[in-house]
Every structure is written in C-alpha cells, then in structure tokens.
Design a protein around this motif. Structure first.
Motif, PDB file in Angstrom:
ATOM      1  N   ILE A 131     -45.642  22.532  88.433  1.00 43.51           N
ATOM      2  CA  ILE A 131     -45.971  21.104  88.412  1.00 43.51           C
ATOM      3  C   ILE A 131     -47.427  20.881  88.029  1.00 43.51           C
ATOM      4  CG2 ILE A 131     -46.287  19.069  89.905  1.00 43.51           C
ATOM      5  CD1 ILE A 131     -43.739  19.919  91.382  1.00 43.51           C
ATOM      6  N   LEU A 132     -48.309  21.795  88.419  1.00 45.51           N
ATOM      7  CA  LEU A 132     -49.717  21.662  88.040  1.00 45.51           C
ATOM      8  C   LEU A 132     -49.882  21.654  86.527  1.00 45.51           C
ATOM      9  CD1 LEU A 132     -52.036  23.794  90.360  1.00 45.51           C
ATOM     10  CD2 LEU A 132     -52.006  21.324  90.031  1.00 45.51           C
ATOM     11  N   PHE A 133     -49.093  22.460  85.840  1.00 44.65           N
ATOM     12  CA  PHE A 133     -49.199  22.542  84.383  1.00 44.65           C
ATOM     13  C   PHE A 133     -48.447  21.403  83.693  1.00 44.65           C
ATOM     14  CE2 PHE A 133     -50.168  26.951  85.540  1.00 44.65           C
ATOM     15  CZ  PHE A 133     -51.288  27.187  84.739  1.00 44.65           C
ATOM     16  N   PHE A 134     -47.336  20.976  84.265  1.00 41.38           N
ATOM     17  CA  PHE A 134     -46.521  19.924  83.652  1.00 41.38           C
ATOM     18  C   PHE A 134     -46.151  18.876  84.709  1.00 41.38           C
ATOM     19  CE2 PHE A 134     -45.615  23.896  81.361  1.00 41.38           C
ATOM     20  CZ  PHE A 134     -46.067  23.536  80.088  1.00 41.38           C
ATOM     21  N   PRO A 135     -47.118  18.084  85.153  1.00 40.34           N
ATOM     22  CA  PRO A 135     -46.891  17.156  86.272  1.00 40.34           C
ATOM     23  C   PRO A 135     -45.949  16.002  85.975  1.00 40.34           C
ATOM     24  CG  PRO A 135     -49.030  16.754  85.283  1.00 40.34           C
ATOM     25  CD  PRO A 135     -48.506  18.028  84.663  1.00 40.34           C
ATOM     26  N   THR A 136     -45.770  15.654  84.707  1.00 35.42           N
ATOM     27  CA  THR A 136     -44.932  14.496  84.392  1.00 35.42           C
ATOM     28  C   THR A 136     -43.511  14.882  83.984  1.00 35.42           C
ATOM     29  OG1 THR A 136     -45.693  14.447  82.091  1.00 35.42           O
ATOM     30  CG2 THR A 136     -46.945  13.152  83.688  1.00 35.42           C
ATOM     31  N   GLU A 137     -43.257  16.175  83.847  1.00 35.98           N
ATOM     32  CA  GLU A 137     -41.890  16.594  83.537  1.00 35.98           C
ATOM     33  C   GLU A 137     -40.989  16.283  84.729  1.00 35.98           C
ATOM     34  OE1 GLU A 137     -41.012  20.419  82.112  1.00 35.98           O
ATOM     35  OE2 GLU A 137     -42.305  20.256  80.353  1.00 35.98           O
ATOM     36  N   LYS A 138     -39.801  15.815  84.452  1.00 33.11           N
ATOM     37  CA  LYS A 138     -38.912  15.388  85.526  1.00 33.11           C
ATOM     38  C   LYS A 138     -38.188  16.558  86.185  1.00 33.11           C
ATOM     39  CE  LYS A 138     -38.076  10.664  83.936  1.00 33.11           C
ATOM     40  NZ  LYS A 138     -37.056   9.659  83.556  1.00 33.11           N
ATOM     41  N   ILE A 139     -38.100  16.458  87.491  1.00 33.12           N
ATOM     42  CA  ILE A 139     -37.313  17.392  88.282  1.00 33.12           C
ATOM     43  C   ILE A 139     -36.089  16.624  88.766  1.00 33.12           C
ATOM     44  CG2 ILE A 139     -37.239  18.757  90.403  1.00 33.12           C
ATOM     45  CD1 ILE A 139     -40.221  19.223  90.078  1.00 33.12           C
ATOM     46  N   TYR A 140     -34.921  17.161  88.502  1.00 30.82           N
ATOM     47  CA  TYR A 140     -33.691  16.433  88.800  1.00 30.82           C
ATOM     48  C   TYR A 140     -33.107  16.856  90.145  1.00 30.82           C
ATOM     49  CZ  TYR A 140     -33.739  14.526  84.115  1.00 30.82           C
ATOM     50  OH  TYR A 140     -34.097  13.845  82.979  1.00 30.82           O
ATOM     51  N   LEU A 141     -33.056  15.891  91.049  1.00 31.45           N
ATOM     52  CA  LEU A 141     -32.450  16.120  92.351  1.00 31.45           C
ATOM     53  C   LEU A 141     -30.936  16.055  92.218  1.00 31.45           C
ATOM     54  CD1 LEU A 141     -34.759  13.935  94.628  1.00 31.45           C
ATOM     55  CD2 LEU A 141     -34.939  16.371  94.113  1.00 31.45           C
ATOM     56  N   PHE A 142     -30.290  17.098  92.676  1.00 32.41           N
ATOM     57  CA  PHE A 142     -28.821  17.194  92.584  1.00 32.41           C
ATOM     58  C   PHE A 142     -28.340  17.076  91.143  1.00 32.41           C
ATOM     59  CE2 PHE A 142     -29.966  14.968  96.579  1.00 32.41           C
ATOM     60  CZ  PHE A 142     -29.664  15.983  97.468  1.00 32.41           C
ATOM     61  N   GLY A 143     -29.240  17.367  90.183  1.00 31.59           N
ATOM     62  CA  GLY A 143     -28.871  17.319  88.776  1.00 31.59           C
ATOM     63  C   GLY A 143     -28.672  15.917  88.237  1.00 31.59           C
ATOM     64  N   ILE A 144     -29.063  14.892  89.008  1.00 30.95           N
ATOM     65  CA  ILE A 144     -28.790  13.506  88.611  1.00 30.95           C
ATOM     66  C   ILE A 144     -30.069  12.678  88.538  1.00 30.95           C
ATOM     67  CG2 ILE A 144     -27.550  11.388  89.206  1.00 30.95           C
ATOM     68  CD1 ILE A 144     -25.534  13.131  90.722  1.00 30.95           C
ATOM     69  N   LEU A 145     -30.797  12.605  89.640  1.00 33.69           N
ATOM     70  CA  LEU A 145     -31.959  11.733  89.743  1.00 33.69           C
ATOM     71  C   LEU A 145     -33.220  12.459  89.273  1.00 33.69           C
ATOM     72  CD1 LEU A 145     -33.181   9.032  90.678  1.00 33.69           C
ATOM     73  CD2 LEU A 145     -33.404  10.039  92.974  1.00 33.69           C
ATOM     74  N   GLY A 146     -33.799  11.990  88.157  1.00 30.51           N
ATOM     75  CA  GLY A 146     -34.993  12.613  87.606  1.00 30.51           C
ATOM     76  C   GLY A 146     -36.267  11.999  88.165  1.00 30.51           C
ATOM     77  N   ILE A 147     -37.144  12.824  88.733  1.00 28.28           N
ATOM     78  CA  ILE A 147     -38.403  12.371  89.318  1.00 28.28           C
ATOM     79  C   ILE A 147     -39.555  13.153  88.691  1.00 28.28           C
ATOM     80  CG2 ILE A 147     -39.753  12.138  91.447  1.00 28.28           C
ATOM     81  CD1 ILE A 147     -37.160  12.091  92.992  1.00 28.28           C
ATOM     82  N   PRO A 148     -40.620  12.470  88.226  1.00 23.11           N
ATOM     83  CA  PRO A 148     -41.779  13.202  87.688  1.00 23.11           C
ATOM     84  C   PRO A 148     -42.284  14.222  88.696  1.00 23.11           C
ATOM     85  CG  PRO A 148     -41.975  10.866  87.211  1.00 23.11           C
ATOM     86  CD  PRO A 148     -40.788  11.014  88.132  1.00 23.11           C
ATOM     87  N   GLY A 149     -42.697  15.373  88.204  1.00 21.07           N
ATOM     88  CA  GLY A 149     -43.071  16.483  89.062  1.00 21.07           C
ATOM     89  C   GLY A 149     -44.099  16.152  90.126  1.00 21.07           C
ATOM     90  N   PHE A 150     -45.147  15.400  89.755  1.00 20.11           N
ATOM     91  CA  PHE A 150     -46.203  15.132  90.737  1.00 20.11           C
ATOM     92  C   PHE A 150     -45.713  14.211  91.857  1.00 20.11           C
ATOM     93  CE2 PHE A 150     -46.580  11.538  87.908  1.00 20.11           C
ATOM     94  CZ  PHE A 150     -47.088  10.490  88.677  1.00 20.11           C
ATOM     95  N   ILE A 151     -44.752  13.338  91.552  1.00 19.30           N
ATOM     96  CA  ILE A 151     -44.164  12.487  92.588  1.00 19.30           C
ATOM     97  C   ILE A 151     -43.231  13.319  93.471  1.00 19.30           C
ATOM     98  CG2 ILE A 151     -42.652  10.514  93.036  1.00 19.30           C
ATOM     99  CD1 ILE A 151     -43.739   9.226  90.514  1.00 19.30           C
ATOM    100  N   TYR A 152     -42.470  14.194  92.833  1.00 18.19           N
ATOM    101  CA  TYR A 152     -41.590  15.095  93.572  1.00 18.19           C
ATOM    102  C   TYR A 152     -42.389  15.935  94.561  1.00 18.19           C
ATOM    103  CZ  TYR A 152     -38.728  19.209  94.541  1.00 18.19           C
ATOM    104  OH  TYR A 152     -38.059  20.226  95.165  1.00 18.19           O
TER     105      TYR A 152
END
Length: 207
Positions: A131-152
C-alpha cells in the motif's frame, strides 16, 4: 516465475500445512505458544507458526492475499535493489512473522493455553508495504467492494484494534495489526522516498 521467492513461500506453506494436518503432534510443536517459548526456550515457534494453518479456508485466504501482494512487492524490491532484492524480500517476510507475534508473546507468555498459527501477520506486513507503494490501488473486500489501499489500511487498523480489545473470537488480531505496522516500518527504513510518492498519489486522487 520459477525463481520467485513468493512462489517458494507459497509452496513451502502449503506443503508444511498439509503435513501438519496429517500429524497433529507436529502441528503442536510448530504452533505459536508463548508459554512454551518462554518456559522451554522453543524459539523456533516464532517462525514455524507462520507456515502452518488451521484448515484449508485459513490457508486459502492467507495465500490468496499473499499471491497478489507478494509477487508485486517482490518485484518492487528487485527493481529497487537488483542485486539483493529477492534476499531482502525473503528476510522481510520471515522477520515479519516474528515481529507480528512479539507483542502477543509478551502479553500471553504466562498463559499455557494460548495458541496462534498462520501467516496472517506476515501477509498483513506485505499488504501494508504494498500500500505504501500503490496507495490508491483498490483492494477488493470479498472480491466485490473496491477500497483504495490507504483507506483500507485505516479501516483495517481500526478493526484490528477494536477486535483485539474485545477478544471474543479466536483470531489473533494483534498479529494482524503489528504485522501491518512492521511492513510500514521496514519499507520506510529500506526506502524512505516511498512516502513522497505515497503523498503524491493520494493528493492526485483527492484533488
């Protein structure tokens, strides 16, 4: 791909977990038990516990997350440090297993009934480092809900602290929390400039 440290870690973790499911006594010897470490000096448990899992679901979700973030982070290390990148990644992963469990050790070292196992702490370290390197890439919770890395990362930290205080389940949330923190510290010491790109990416997203 064949030379990837990430794939080697995945293969070792799968094989060791499968073996321990067949041999309960071996599982017991490899589990993180702070009391036995403290009383019997069985320090190998700090590392061995990161390569065993309670069941297939536990194994799958840990390695599923590690597969995506581990490969990406290993590649970053290799680009930044061509000669020693893979070695640094291997050191990072193994030390993350230990670092994630140290607070638990000091807290539970007098409790003979506390046990913990799994790669979750180390995987959290890998995710937070990524996340430090790519903070805005989305992390998908349960493969559905995408959240930007720094928010996650913020939500994950809040959740881990809250659940650790409640202490009503059998998950070592403390290991998740301190594993993530270790990932941030390790990368910061290794490559301090990462925070400049982190801030730039977050600013570009927000403004």
């Amino acid at each position: 791909m064949g030379d990837s440290i990430s794939f080697i870690i995945i293969i070792i973790t799968v094989l060791v977990s499968l073996l321990c499911w067949q041999k309960p006594t071996l599982m017991d010897k490899m589990t993180m038990n702070p009391y036995k470490i403290n009383r019997r000096n069985e320090y190998w448990r700090f590392i061995s516990s990161g390569f065993i899992h309670a069941d297939f679901t536990h194994l799958f979700f840990n390695l599923f997350s590690f597969f995506f973030f581990g490969l990406q982070l290993e590649n970053i290390f290799t680009v930044l440090f061509p000669e020693i990148g893979q070695l640094l990644f291997a050191i990072f992963y193994v030390t993350a297993i230990v670092a994630a469990d140290l607070p638990t050790f000091f807290k539970q070292r007098k409790n003979p009934y506390f046990n913990s196992l799994g790669a979750s702490g180390a995987v959290s370290a890998v995710i937070f480092a990524g996340i430090l390197f790519f903070p805005t890439e989305k992390i998908y919770l349960f493969g559905i809900l995408g959240i930007p890395g720094f928010i996650y990362a913020g939500l994950f930290t809040w959740y881990s602290i809250a659940m650790d205080r409640r202490g009503r389940d059998y998950v070592n949330h403390s290991a998740h929390l301190y594993g993530g923190l270790y990932g941030l510290v390790f990368v910061t010491l290794l490559y301090p400039k990462v925070w400049l790109t982190f801030v730039e990416q977050v600013k570009a997203m927000l403004w």
